[in-house]
Motif scaffolding. Structure first.
Motif, mmCIF file in Angstrom:
data_model
loop_
_atom_site.group_PDB
_atom_site.id
_atom_site.type_symbol
_atom_site.label_atom_id
_atom_site.label_comp_id
_atom_site.label_asym_id
_atom_site.label_seq_id
_atom_site.Cartn_x
_atom_site.Cartn_y
_atom_site.Cartn_z
ATOM 1 N N THR A 131 3.021 59.783 16.044
ATOM 2 C CA THR A 131 1.628 60.046 15.704
ATOM 3 C C THR A 131 1.296 61.520 15.909
ATOM 4 O OG1 THR A 131 1.024 57.793 16.382
ATOM 5 C CG2 THR A 131 -0.759 59.389 16.189
ATOM 6 N N ALA A 173 -0.322 63.919 13.155
ATOM 7 C CA ALA A 173 -1.562 64.651 13.404
ATOM 8 C C ALA A 173 -1.378 66.140 13.110
ATOM 9 C CB ALA A 173 -2.009 64.449 14.850
ATOM 10 N N THR A 222 -3.396 68.383 10.412
ATOM 11 C CA THR A 222 -4.104 69.566 10.908
ATOM 12 C C THR A 222 -3.659 70.823 10.175
ATOM 13 O OG1 THR A 222 -4.320 68.575 13.110
ATOM 14 C CG2 THR A 222 -4.615 70.957 12.938
ATOM 15 N N LYS A 224 -10.903 68.616 5.570
ATOM 16 C CA LYS A 224 -11.918 67.917 6.342
ATOM 17 C C LYS A 224 -12.317 66.642 5.597
ATOM 18 C CE LYS A 224 -13.846 72.105 8.442
ATOM 19 N NZ LYS A 224 -15.092 72.910 8.640
ATOM 20 N N SER A 245 -12.495 62.187 5.281
ATOM 21 C CA SER A 245 -11.625 61.011 5.377
ATOM 22 C C SER A 245 -10.324 61.227 4.611
ATOM 23 C CB SER A 245 -12.342 59.775 4.841
ATOM 24 O OG SER A 245 -12.746 59.972 3.498
ATOM 25 N N ARG A 268 -1.492 55.448 11.029
ATOM 26 C CA ARG A 268 -2.567 54.459 10.997
ATOM 27 C C ARG A 268 -3.621 54.633 12.083
ATOM 28 N NH1 ARG A 268 0.641 48.986 13.006
ATOM 29 N NH2 ARG A 268 1.240 49.745 15.078
ATOM 30 N N ASN A 269 -3.277 55.278 13.206
ATOM 31 C CA ASN A 269 -4.230 55.427 14.303
ATOM 32 C C ASN A 269 -4.883 56.799 14.363
ATOM 33 O OD1 ASN A 269 -3.877 52.804 15.303
ATOM 34 N ND2 ASN A 269 -2.083 53.419 16.502
ATOM 35 N N LEU A 270 -4.641 57.629 13.366
ATOM 36 C CA LEU A 270 -5.236 58.966 13.362
ATOM 37 C C LEU A 270 -6.725 58.888 13.044
ATOM 38 C CD1 LEU A 270 -2.620 61.185 11.465
ATOM 39 C CD2 LEU A 270 -2.984 60.997 13.923
ATOM 40 N N ALA A 271 -7.497 59.722 13.732
ATOM 41 C CA ALA A 271 -8.927 59.785 13.448
ATOM 42 C C ALA A 271 -9.141 60.326 12.035
ATOM 43 C CB ALA A 271 -9.622 60.691 14.473
ATOM 44 N N GLY A 272 -10.015 59.688 11.305
ATOM 45 C CA GLY A 272 -10.315 60.145 9.955
ATOM 46 C C GLY A 272 -9.487 59.490 8.875
ATOM 47 N N ARG A 318 -8.705 56.806 6.551
ATOM 48 C CA ARG A 318 -9.459 55.676 5.997
ATOM 49 C C ARG A 318 -8.575 54.449 5.841
ATOM 50 N NH1 ARG A 318 -14.085 55.064 2.759
ATOM 51 N NH2 ARG A 318 -13.961 53.347 1.261
#
Length: 213
Positions: free
Chosen positions: A132, A136, A140, A145, A147, A164-168, A170
């Motif tokens: 993950t 990420a 980055t 910026k 979804s 699947r667990n990354l913020a943003g 969808r």
């Protein structure tokens, strides 16, 4: 020719002009999104009419002489616990969108991402070992910026574990499940080379479309 950024390094990936260079057709996209979202509705809501509610067989009181309003059943819709008038019944919400229209809407959704530069290609082999942190960093470094929609080939489901667990994020979905609603609902799209080929084939009509598309 439209192109997508190659996040693995190297030159940008050239996109097929037919699939990613179409003019945006708002009405077709709207109709396709409506159809896809409607098809996902369960349509199981149900209420009982006065004929289906239990009880109410006897007249509550005599017709005259009580000073109260006439009543024939305690299951009347105006009574507490009575039936429902014009309430929801089990139904389906699906409606048909022609194959050519769906395909044109799909091309429009892909083309708008290509036009905005919000689609990129990455190497899924870098995620054979689930990480993950590496996923990420990849996102980055892209510097976008909003979804994110991750699209993978059917045989690349292991790659999904890194994203699947990354913020943003969808959704992380295979190409066979990608619909117009998924594409227009995400600010950015990240695809594997295999997924890119399959999306292009679907947009050009070279691959059989799924019912949800």
């Amino acid at each position: 020719m439209p192109s997508a950024k190659n996040l693995g390094g190297g030159a940008d990936v050239t996109l097929d002009d037919t699939a990613f260079g179409a003019k945006f057709n708002g009405p077709l996209v709207h109709e396709s999104v409506r159809a896809e979202l409607a098809a996902k509705r369960q349509g199981t809501a149900s209420t009982k009419t006065r004929g289906e509610v239990r009880g109410g067989g006897a007249k509550p009181w005599r017709q005259k002489g009580t000073g109260r309003a006439r009543a024939g059943s305690s299951r009347s819709p105006i009574w507490t616990g009575g039936g429902t008038v014009f309430g929801p019944r089990p139904r389906h919400y699906t409606f048909k969108v022609n194959r050519k229209e769906r395909r044109a809407a799909f091309r429009s959704a892909l083309s708008i991402h290509a036009d905005r530069g919000s689609i990129a290609v990455f190497d899924p082999k870098a995620f054979d070992d689930v990480s993950t942190k590496a996923a990420a960093k990849l996102v980055t470094d892209w510097g976008v910026k909003g979804s994110l929609l991750i699209v993978l080939g059917d045989a690349e489901e292991r790659v999904a574990l890194s994203f699947r667990n990354l913020a943003g994020v969808r959704a992380v979905i295979p190409t066979t499940n990608v619909g117009v609603a998924d594409l227009v609902g995400a600010a950015n799209v990240l695809v594997s080379p295999t997924a890119l080929e399959e999306l292009t084939a679907r947009a050009k009509g070279e691959k059989k479309e799924e019912a949800s598309a």
